[in-house]
Design a protein around this motif. Structure first.
Motif, mmCIF file in Angstrom:
data_model
loop_
_atom_site.group_PDB
_atom_site.id
_atom_site.type_symbol
_atom_site.label_atom_id
_atom_site.label_comp_id
_atom_site.label_asym_id
_atom_site.label_seq_id
_atom_site.Cartn_x
_atom_site.Cartn_y
_atom_site.Cartn_z
ATOM 1 N N PHE A 163 0.833 -1.203 0.000
ATOM 2 C CA PHE A 163 0.000 0.000 0.000
ATOM 3 C C PHE A 163 0.873 1.262 0.000
ATOM 4 N N ALA A 164 1.964 1.221 0.756
ATOM 5 C CA ALA A 164 2.864 2.377 0.805
ATOM 6 C C ALA A 164 3.489 2.636 -0.562
ATOM 7 N N ARG A 165 3.932 1.574 -1.220
ATOM 8 C CA ARG A 165 4.524 1.727 -2.554
ATOM 9 C C ARG A 165 3.484 2.246 -3.544
ATOM 10 N N ALA A 166 2.264 1.764 -3.440
ATOM 11 C CA ALA A 166 1.200 2.236 -4.327
ATOM 12 C C ALA A 166 0.930 3.713 -4.091
ATOM 13 N N TRP A 167 0.925 4.116 -2.818
ATOM 14 C CA TRP A 167 0.706 5.536 -2.526
ATOM 15 C C TRP A 167 1.818 6.389 -3.114
ATOM 16 N N VAL A 168 3.061 5.984 -2.949
ATOM 17 C CA VAL A 168 4.184 6.755 -3.487
ATOM 18 C C VAL A 168 4.015 6.939 -4.996
ATOM 19 N N ASP A 169 3.692 5.875 -5.713
ATOM 20 C CA ASP A 169 3.577 5.957 -7.165
ATOM 21 C C ASP A 169 2.406 6.833 -7.594
ATOM 22 N N THR A 170 1.257 6.648 -6.975
ATOM 23 C CA THR A 170 0.088 7.429 -7.395
ATOM 24 C C THR A 170 0.223 8.897 -6.984
ATOM 25 N N ALA A 171 0.690 9.139 -5.755
ATOM 26 C CA ALA A 171 0.852 10.519 -5.309
ATOM 27 C C ALA A 171 1.887 11.252 -6.146
ATOM 28 N N THR A 172 2.943 10.545 -6.558
ATOM 29 C CA THR A 172 3.969 11.166 -7.397
ATOM 30 C C THR A 172 3.421 11.512 -8.767
ATOM 31 N N ALA A 173 2.671 10.597 -9.366
ATOM 32 C CA ALA A 173 2.088 10.867 -10.690
ATOM 33 C C ALA A 173 1.138 12.056 -10.634
ATOM 34 N N ILE A 174 0.353 12.144 -9.576
ATOM 35 C CA ILE A 174 -0.592 13.259 -9.435
ATOM 36 C C ILE A 174 0.160 14.564 -9.197
ATOM 37 N N LEU A 258 7.814 1.864 6.951
ATOM 38 C CA LEU A 258 6.943 2.611 6.038
ATOM 39 C C LEU A 258 7.414 4.060 5.881
ATOM 40 N N ALA A 259 7.934 4.629 6.959
ATOM 41 C CA ALA A 259 8.437 6.005 6.883
ATOM 42 C C ALA A 259 9.601 6.098 5.907
ATOM 43 N N GLU A 260 10.465 5.111 5.923
ATOM 44 C CA GLU A 260 11.599 5.108 4.996
ATOM 45 C C GLU A 260 11.112 5.120 3.546
ATOM 46 N N ILE A 261 10.022 4.411 3.280
ATOM 47 C CA ILE A 261 9.465 4.353 1.928
ATOM 48 C C ILE A 261 8.786 5.669 1.553
ATOM 49 N N CYS A 262 8.037 6.231 2.482
ATOM 50 C CA CYS A 262 7.147 7.350 2.170
ATOM 51 C C CYS A 262 7.755 8.734 2.382
#
Length: 285
Positions: A163-174, A258-262
């Motif tokens: 979920f964290a990886r998905a958020w990073v990708d979608t939030a970045t694209a937006i 998760l913090a390291e990812i996000c």
């Protein structure tokens, strides 16, 4: 009325898109139906694959060989999709349409290709770790994963990391779209929850619509057209901040991972990096 009558809401799933949809739909000039998936379907129509030899396979390339220019194909597809939204707005006796389907966030490049220059984009962001906890809640309640999350779960079997990886990708694209398009406005869920009137006034000014007294109360006072979306918003009669910062209850090792990812994406969006203090010997006892 704005020269771009269409409004497209883009936000990672569980970022407050349903709340924003209800607020937009409560405006006397804007019709925003429950999730239609029309733009996601159009994005899949435009999907193409490139082989190692450089050969590209997809609708635009195939129709190109048949003599159809890319702009013509995009125009016809846009006319089809926008036509549904326009018909819905007319049925509601409103001059403008808005579209919100949360999982459009996984198809931003294609949606941008189709819509840019023809709509106003409203880009809503929420703290990534709150998105993770909310997505987990959604999955636990529905008992399954939507198609767009399957690839993340194959690559990252631990759901919270997926979920964290998905958020990073979608939030970045937006965020990339918002940075590149002057017809895009970025807002944060936390601001909408803390001061909904001020945030909605900013949004309405951006889409060139007047503020309408009673809009927030009217939006939360009806659940006639629920559709798919965040069921929790339909049980509320007021906007609150109870869902802000829920990630802080995560176990410390999980939170640190998760913090390291996000954190890089959080900081890009104006959030503070999440700092996790090391566990002391006394805490460990």
């Amino acid at each position: 009325m704005s020269s771009a009558p269409g409004i497209v809401v883009l936000g990672s799933p569980r970022s407050g898109t349903t709340l924003l949809r209800r607020l937009l739909d409560a405006h006397p000039n804007i019709a925003c139906p429950p999730e239609t998936y029309a733009l996601s379907a159009a994005a899949r129509f435009l999907h193409a694959e490139t082989f190692s030899s450089g050969l590209e396979i997809g609708v635009l390339f195939g129709l190109g060989y048949a003599g159809f220019e890319e702009d013509d194909v995009l125009g016809r597809l846009r006319e089809l999709v926008f036509g549904f939204f326009e018909d819905h707005a007319r049925a509601q006796n409103k001059p403008r349409w808005a579209e919100k389907t949360a999982f459009d966030a996984f198809h931003v490049p294609a949606i941008r290709r189709l819509c840019q220059g023809h709509v106003r984009f409203l880009c809503i962001h929420r703290h990534g770790l709150d998105v993770v906890t909310s997505l987990e809640h959604l999955v636990n309640k529905t008992g399954g994963y939507v198609q767009e999350l399957h690839d993340y779960l194959r690559r990252y079997p631990e759901p919270k990391e997926a979920f964290a990886r998905a958020w990073v990708d979608t939030a970045t694209a937006i965020a990339d779209l918002a940075d590149a398009d002057e017809q895009a406005l970025s807002i944060r869920y936390e601001d909408l929850a803390t001061d909904p009137e001020a945030t909605m006034k900013t949004i309405l000014e951006f889409v060139e619509e007047p503020w309408d007294e009673g809009l927030i109360e009217r939006a939360l006072g009806s659940a006639d057209r629920v559709g798919f979306g965040d069921w929790k918003t339909y049980a509320k009669k007021a906007i609150d901040t109870k869902s802000v910062g829920r990630f802080k209850s995560l176990p410390r090792p999980t939170l640190a991972h998760l913090a390291e990812i996000c954190n890089p994406t959080l900081q890009r969006l104006g959030y503070d990096a999440v700092s996790v203090e090391e566990e002391s010997d006394e805490d460990a006892r």
